[in-house]
Write an enzyme that holds these catalytic residues in place. Structure first.
Site, PDB file in Angstrom:
ATOM      1  N   ASP A 264       2.376  -3.455   6.434  1.00  7.46           N
ATOM      2  CA  ASP A 264       1.713  -3.549   8.014  1.00  7.46           C
ATOM      3  C   ASP A 264       3.433  -2.360   8.656  1.00  7.46           C
ATOM      4  O   ASP A 264       4.557  -2.792   8.552  1.00  7.46           O
ATOM      5  CB  ASP A 264       1.195  -4.689   8.871  1.00  7.46           C
ATOM      6  CG  ASP A 264       1.250  -4.329   9.886  1.00  7.46           C
ATOM      7  OD1 ASP A 264       0.587  -3.072   9.986  1.00  7.46           O
ATOM      8  OD2 ASP A 264       1.576  -4.333  10.792  1.00  7.46           O
ATOM      9  N   GLU A 306       1.140   1.477   5.658  1.00  5.31           N
ATOM     10  CA  GLU A 306       0.183   1.922   6.373  1.00  5.31           C
ATOM     11  C   GLU A 306       1.305   2.412   7.583  1.00  5.31           C
ATOM     12  O   GLU A 306       2.141   1.870   7.764  1.00  5.31           O
ATOM     13  CB  GLU A 306      -0.045   0.263   7.303  1.00  5.31           C
ATOM     14  CG  GLU A 306      -0.914   0.761   8.706  1.00  5.31           C
ATOM     15  CD  GLU A 306      -0.273   0.123   9.827  1.00  5.31           C
ATOM     16  OE1 GLU A 306      -0.940   0.356  11.096  1.00  5.31           O
ATOM     17  OE2 GLU A 306       0.854  -0.291   9.507  1.00  5.31           O
TER      18      GLU A 306
END
Length: 617
Positions: A264, A306
């Site tokens: 992330d 991401e």
């Protein structure tokens, strides 16, 4: 058994020696004079390897022999929240028959590690990386789910929040208690002098809901860096302890059976005054080290980055062919451009985006999607659009107006996210079905409008499935699940409009997928049919050559794929009007894979929101 153990040691040693010099060089470049920390990392890596189950090592070996395994046209994914989908991990395991019925062989479970009930940002504020959130189950439940997935040849993806921890994480708690060792794992400052220097160059991620990049901690009389929300404390990767410990957390998860680690907020993990703290060179060193460590310990595991940024910022996270970083990245810009095309009935920007993506090395793998857990941001190429008289602010205003149903004649239903009254900027939330008009048509009792909405929904899925890479369906889209407005009454959620499309999976609605003529049956069977065609034809393989062709109508997109002995002409009508695609692939007879009829690939009639998949062998 002794021979097998010796073979395993030999296997590990060969991989370790292959990458040792590069790993050491990268580590020492960032962490000078910290060889003792590097040696500790190497020792722990071996311990994680020896602790890896034989069944997982066998999967590793199988994937080493076929490194292309995740790029094949048989891969199809689905992303879901565990609690929204089935309640917990054990119940999710019981729903694997449904997932298999969807012909899905890759599932992405949204954040499920322990996090505070309220200050969690949807699970992206982790308080314990070694524990599943109690309401969702246990690490043993996660391991059992992974094991059952592997028996069905389903790969399991899990989020790993790398940029920050929750303020409730043990490190943060000990930092609050004044322990200097733990304060060094974050960015703490006694006064605002250095934070003020950061603020001069670092933009806000959430200027409305969480302005600024630092939070004052009264108990300590110090500022701590919080790029996203005040309860998410940024980790200091200039401290090698942070890097090592986070690597160990990743390896612990993959040893539970996780196949894909979604890293992330990758671009944010290195901070440096005088910069925007995005995409700094050290970030790529760290991601490359993660790739190397996985290649040594668990080579069957993939890294999914991401990176929600413009294409020129996204592509570097693949690394190079010689020194790769992430195995896969999200095709964010194409997703946003797709909804731009829906709202404008104009595919010119989308075509440009496809040309960019298709010009990249075929080794680069994108995850393609229509909707996900997050909002839609309008980071479009406005410098290119200006030639058509499209100005950024007014265009964003139109897109948000249309897709929230405020624009006259709009069929879409959505809500704004992080709307900034000062700049007029905002992002967008909603489900695919509601954006396509299914919600409005059902509410109005408009049968003709409903048929068009279903056709638009299917056309968009057909377009997603024809792109190279891995198509990922957002759980609920396969049954046309609409926006869930109940979040407005839920404390801790009502301020975050992303919960509009994060509602609980409607299993009663799913039962209607077998009722002939229902919305659910049409979407479920239609998407499944498209996916099955994709799986049967080698032309959908990521190694195919792909290019666009002019249709001489701005509402019609034409993509051509060619691989081995197959050629596919794919056409999509992004308007509610019947059109003609003035193409001329004058090389013989084609077969429409959807209508099962032969035709020429020239001057193609395209009904409203129509699809053509024309195959020539």
């Amino acid at each position: 058994m002794e021979f097998q153990a010796e073979a395993c040691v030999k296997e590990y040693k060969e991989r370790f020696l292959e990458y040792y010099d590069e790993l050491k060089w990268l580590y020492c470049e960032i962490y000078e004079n910290k060889m003792y920390m590097f040696n500790s990392l190497c020792s722990s890596m071996y311990q994680f390897y020896t602790g890896r189950k034989n069944s997982l090592k066998n999967i590793d070996r199988k994937r080493i022999k076929n490194p292309y395994w995740y790029k094949e046209n048989k891969m199809e994914g689905m992303m879901m929240y565990t609690d929204a989908f089935a309640g917990n991990l054990e119940e999710t395991r019981k729903k694997l028959d449904y997932i298999a019925e969807c012909d899905v062989n890759y599932i992405h479970l949204m954040p499920l590690l322990d996090s505070p009930d309220e200050k969690s940002d949807g699970g992206y504020a982790v308080s314990n990386y070694r524990k599943v959130k109690p309401g969702l189950g246990s690490m043993k439940d996660l391991e059992n789910l992974a094991e059952d997935c592997h028996k069905r040849n389903i790969s399991l993806c899990l989020d790993f929040v790398m940029n920050h921890t929750s303020e409730e994480h043990e490190w943060a708690k000990r930092a609050k208690c004044g322990e200097a060792e733990y304060q060094k794992r974050y960015y703490f400052y006694d006064n605002y002098d250095i934070p003020s220097e950061f603020e001069k160059t670092v933009p806000d991620v959430f200027p409305v809901t969480a302005p600024g990049n630092f939070t004052w901690i009264p108990d300590l009389q110090k500022f701590v860096m919080t790029t996203f929300y005040p309860y998410q404390w940024d980790l200091n990767y200039q401290n090698p302890v942070v890097f090592n410990e986070m690597v160990y957390n990743i390896l612990n998860l993959v040893n539970k059976g996780i196949d894909v680690v979604r890293i992330d907020a990758v671009p944010y993990i290195w901070k440096q005054p005088g910069t925007n703290c995005r995409n700094l060179p050290q970030v790529h060193n760290i991601v490359r080290m993660l790739r190397i460590i996985c290649e040594i310990v668990c080579p069957g595991v993939l890294l999914l980055g991401e990176v929600v940024m413009a294409p020129d910022k996204v592509v570097p996270y693949f690394g190079t062919l010689e020194k790769p970083e992430c195995h896969m990245l999200y095709n964010v810009t194409t997703m946003a451009s797709t909804w731009n095309s829906v709202a404008t009935r104009d595919i010119r920007l989308l075509r440009k985006q496809m040309d960019i993506v298709n010009s990249l090395p075929k080794e680069y793998t994108f995850l393609n999607y229509l909707r996900c857990h997050d909002d839609i941001g309008w980071g479009l190429d406005y410098k290119w659009l200006i030639q058509f008289g499209i100005e950024e602010n007014s265009h964003k205003e139109y897109l948000n107006s249309f897709l929230t149903g405020q624009y006259p004649g709009s069929f879409a239903r959505g809500e704004l996210y992080n709307s900034d009254p000062a700049s007029g900027d905002a992002r967008l939330c909603g489900t695919t079905a509601s954006f396509c008009g299914i919600e409005k048509a059902l509410a109005d009792g408009d049968n003709k409008g409903l048929e068009k909405a279903i056709q638009l929904d299917l056309m968009l899925h057909a377009y997603m499935l024809v792109q190279s890479g891995i198509p990922v369906i957002y759980s609920g889209d396969e049954i046309g699940q609409e926006n869930d407005y109940s979040y407005h009454q839920i404390p801790g959620k009502k301020e975050d409009s992303r919960y509009l499309h994060r509602g609980n999976f409607n299993w009663k609605l799913a039962e209607k997928r077998t009722k002939n003529g229902s919305v659910q049956q049409k979407l479920f069977d239609g998407i499944k049919k498209l996916g099955n065609i994709r799986k049967r034809h080698i032309v959908f393989d990521a190694r195919a050559d792909v290019w666009t062709v002019d249709t001489y109508d701005n509402a019609l997109l034409c993509l051509i794929r060619k691989y081995e002995n197959e050629k596919l002409v794919a056409l999509f009508n992004f308007s509610e009007y019947d059109k003609t695609a003035w193409i001329n692939e004058d090389d013989g007879i084609y077969k429409d894979l959807l209508l099962n009829k032969e035709m020429m690939a020239k001057d193609i009639y395209m009904p409203a929101y129509g699809i053509r998949w024309l195959l020539k062998k």
